[in-house]
Design a protein around this motif. Structure first.
Motif, PDB file in Angstrom:
ATOM      1  N   VAL A  37       0.830  -1.164  -0.077  1.00 46.53           N
ATOM      2  CA  VAL A  37       0.034   0.259  -0.004  1.00 46.53           C
ATOM      3  C   VAL A  37       0.917   1.228   0.024  1.00 46.53           C
ATOM      4  O   VAL A  37       1.607   1.261   0.892  1.00 46.53           O
ATOM      5  N   VAL A  38       0.805   2.078  -0.920  1.00 53.48           N
ATOM      6  CA  VAL A  38       1.818   3.416  -1.164  1.00 53.48           C
ATOM      7  C   VAL A  38       0.629   4.462  -1.161  1.00 53.48           C
ATOM      8  O   VAL A  38      -0.376   4.607  -1.824  1.00 53.48           O
ATOM      9  N   GLU A  39       1.002   5.595  -0.205  1.00 55.62           N
ATOM     10  CA  GLU A  39       0.153   6.420  -0.106  1.00 55.62           C
ATOM     11  C   GLU A  39       1.165   7.735  -0.270  1.00 55.62           C
ATOM     12  O   GLU A  39       1.560   8.427   0.453  1.00 55.62           O
ATOM     13  N   PRO A  40       1.146   8.200  -1.587  1.00 57.52           N
ATOM     14  CA  PRO A  40       1.848   9.569  -1.875  1.00 57.52           C
ATOM     15  C   PRO A  40       1.193  10.799  -1.129  1.00 57.52           C
ATOM     16  O   PRO A  40       0.053  10.756  -1.363  1.00 57.52           O
ATOM     17  N   GLY A  41       1.887  11.264  -0.669  1.00 56.68           N
ATOM     18  CA  GLY A  41       1.370  12.576   0.221  1.00 56.68           C
ATOM     19  C   GLY A  41       0.547  12.194   1.542  1.00 56.68           C
ATOM     20  O   GLY A  41       0.015  13.045   2.245  1.00 56.68           O
ATOM     21  N   GLY A  42       0.561  10.971   1.726  1.00 50.78           N
ATOM     22  CA  GLY A  42      -0.270  10.482   3.069  1.00 50.78           C
ATOM     23  C   GLY A  42       0.492   9.906   4.075  1.00 50.78           C
ATOM     24  O   GLY A  42       1.607   9.648   3.886  1.00 50.78           O
ATOM     25  N   TRP A  43      -0.121   9.597   5.098  1.00 46.29           N
ATOM     26  CA  TRP A  43       0.494   8.974   6.255  1.00 46.29           C
ATOM     27  C   TRP A  43      -0.432   8.109   7.069  1.00 46.29           C
ATOM     28  O   TRP A  43      -0.202   7.445   8.205  1.00 46.29           O
ATOM     29  N   GLU A  44      -1.580   7.893   6.696  1.00 52.20           N
ATOM     30  CA  GLU A  44      -2.823   7.472   7.503  1.00 52.20           C
ATOM     31  C   GLU A  44      -2.716   6.011   8.089  1.00 52.20           C
ATOM     32  O   GLU A  44      -2.839   5.900   9.156  1.00 52.20           O
ATOM     33  N   LEU A  45      -2.162   5.089   7.208  1.00 54.28           N
ATOM     34  CA  LEU A  45      -1.876   3.711   7.647  1.00 54.28           C
ATOM     35  C   LEU A  45      -0.787   3.558   8.715  1.00 54.28           C
ATOM     36  O   LEU A  45      -0.962   2.513   9.698  1.00 54.28           O
ATOM     37  N   ALA A  46       0.197   4.366   8.810  1.00 57.51           N
ATOM     38  CA  ALA A  46       1.333   4.404   9.921  1.00 57.51           C
ATOM     39  C   ALA A  46       0.747   5.079  11.054  1.00 57.51           C
ATOM     40  O   ALA A  46       1.242   4.935  12.013  1.00 57.51           O
ATOM     41  N   ALA A  47      -0.081   6.234  11.009  1.00 54.99           N
ATOM     42  CA  ALA A  47      -0.037   7.109  11.907  1.00 54.99           C
ATOM     43  C   ALA A  47      -1.526   7.258  12.560  1.00 54.99           C
ATOM     44  O   ALA A  47      -1.765   8.146  13.580  1.00 54.99           O
ATOM     45  N   THR A  48      -2.563   6.706  11.887  1.00 55.88           N
ATOM     46  CA  THR A  48      -3.825   7.244  12.266  1.00 55.88           C
ATOM     47  C   THR A  48      -4.760   5.802  12.887  1.00 55.88           C
ATOM     48  O   THR A  48      -4.834   4.916  12.166  1.00 55.88           O
ATOM     49  N   PRO A  49      -4.832   5.830  14.183  1.00 55.27           N
ATOM     50  CA  PRO A  49      -5.296   4.687  14.985  1.00 55.27           C
ATOM     51  C   PRO A  49      -6.543   4.080  14.421  1.00 55.27           C
ATOM     52  O   PRO A  49      -6.665   2.779  13.938  1.00 55.27           O
ATOM     53  N   GLU A  50      -7.552   5.091  13.859  1.00 58.24           N
ATOM     54  CA  GLU A  50      -8.813   4.642  13.278  1.00 58.24           C
ATOM     55  C   GLU A  50      -8.585   3.665  12.073  1.00 58.24           C
ATOM     56  O   GLU A  50      -9.125   2.697  11.756  1.00 58.24           O
ATOM     57  N   ILE A  51      -7.482   4.175  11.213  1.00 55.19           N
ATOM     58  CA  ILE A  51      -7.180   3.547   9.891  1.00 55.19           C
ATOM     59  C   ILE A  51      -6.636   2.294  10.340  1.00 55.19           C
ATOM     60  O   ILE A  51      -6.981   1.080   9.829  1.00 55.19           O
ATOM     61  N   TYR A  52      -5.587   2.138  10.850  1.00 54.41           N
ATOM     62  CA  TYR A  52      -4.669   1.057  10.995  1.00 54.41           C
ATOM     63  C   TYR A  52      -5.245  -0.184  11.863  1.00 54.41           C
ATOM     64  O   TYR A  52      -5.141  -1.255  11.824  1.00 54.41           O
ATOM     65  N   THR A  53      -6.335   0.217  13.013  1.00 55.14           N
ATOM     66  CA  THR A  53      -6.901  -0.551  13.670  1.00 55.14           C
ATOM     67  C   THR A  53      -7.896  -1.501  12.874  1.00 55.14           C
ATOM     68  O   THR A  53      -8.003  -2.567  12.747  1.00 55.14           O
ATOM     69  N   ARG A  54      -8.750  -0.593  11.877  1.00 58.55           N
ATOM     70  CA  ARG A  54      -9.621  -1.231  10.861  1.00 58.55           C
ATOM     71  C   ARG A  54      -8.714  -2.003  10.022  1.00 58.55           C
ATOM     72  O   ARG A  54      -9.449  -3.145   9.678  1.00 58.55           O
ATOM     73  N   VAL A  55      -7.887  -1.660   9.177  1.00 62.01           N
ATOM     74  CA  VAL A  55      -7.227  -2.466   8.056  1.00 62.01           C
ATOM     75  C   VAL A  55      -6.450  -3.633   8.835  1.00 62.01           C
ATOM     76  O   VAL A  55      -6.394  -4.614   8.356  1.00 62.01           O
ATOM     77  N   GLY A  56      -5.871  -3.478   9.973  1.00 67.22           N
ATOM     78  CA  GLY A  56      -5.206  -4.534  10.743  1.00 67.22           C
ATOM     79  C   GLY A  56      -5.758  -5.519  11.449  1.00 67.22           C
ATOM     80  O   GLY A  56      -5.258  -6.306  11.677  1.00 67.22           O
ATOM     81  N   ARG A  57      -7.170  -5.242  11.465  1.00 74.32           N
ATOM     82  CA  ARG A  57      -7.973  -6.808  11.938  1.00 74.32           C
ATOM     83  C   ARG A  57      -7.670  -7.957  11.485  1.00 74.32           C
ATOM     84  O   ARG A  57      -7.892  -8.073  10.483  1.00 74.32           O
TER      85      ARG A  57
END
Length: 186
Positions: free
Chosen positions: A65-85
């Motif tokens: 997963v590549v997020e140019p200009g983003g940081w969500e998957l590394a730094a946003t608990p709501e995102i990484y909790t949902r994706v990482g389930r």
């Protein structure tokens, strides 16, 4: 240790990634499933990031997963909790205007998380889990923040990620990504 750094020198000249980006590896999910979880809507893969677009590619057991200009998957608990389930995520985020981040997530919980410039200041449910691997790539887990800086922290973070996922992020992997525009609300 030098070979690890040389292997990732291309990142500093990569126009597709620029000064803010996040590169993550998600185990055993398809790119479509990752994007659905990202969006928070199981029925769509749209509107999935704060970045302008997100790229994904299936590589072995992992989805890149590549997020140019983003940081969500590394730094946003709501995102990484949902994706990482129910899975694992290894993520490296470079952010010239804030803090860089390395995070290893299992079942939606950060196990090891740190700023690559300060690998001695780790958090997570098991912050010492990767200390041997960190030493090998030159991210000294006993680093004194008052001592000399960690040289090439992003390259070293990618070397650490490579040890965990057994894949080396490369320009060829970046070319495999299918990018989707993420609509923004104005």
């Amino acid at each position: 240790m030098i070979e690890y750094l040389e292997e990732f020198r291309w990142l500093s000249d990569c126009e597709e990634l620029d000064e803010i980006y996040c590169v993550s590896f998600v185990r055993d999910l398809t790119p479509e499933e990752v994007l659905r979880r990202f969006s928070g809507d199981e029925n769509t893969t749209e509107e999935c990031d704060a970045a302008d677009y997100v790229g994904t590619a299936k590589i072995g057991d992992w989805t890149l997963v590549v997020e140019p200009g983003g940081w969500e998957l590394a730094a946003t608990p709501e995102i990484y909790t949902r994706v990482g389930r129910g899975t694992e995520i290894v993520s490296v985020s470079r952010h010239d205007c804030a803090s860089d981040t390395f995070v290893y997530i299992v079942d939606g919980e950060p196990v090891v998380q740190f700023e690559p410039m300060f690998p001695g200041d780790r958090s997570g449910t098991d912050p010492d889990r990767l200390v041997e691997e960190m030493r090998v790539v030159g991210l000294n887990p006993d680093h004194d923040i008052d001592g000399p800086d960690i040289g090439s922290p992003i390259e070293r973070s990618f070397a650490l990620a490579s040890k965990i996922v057994a894949l080396h992020f490369s320009p060829e992997m970046l070319e495999l990504c299918s990018f989707r525009t993420a609509p923004r609300e104005d």
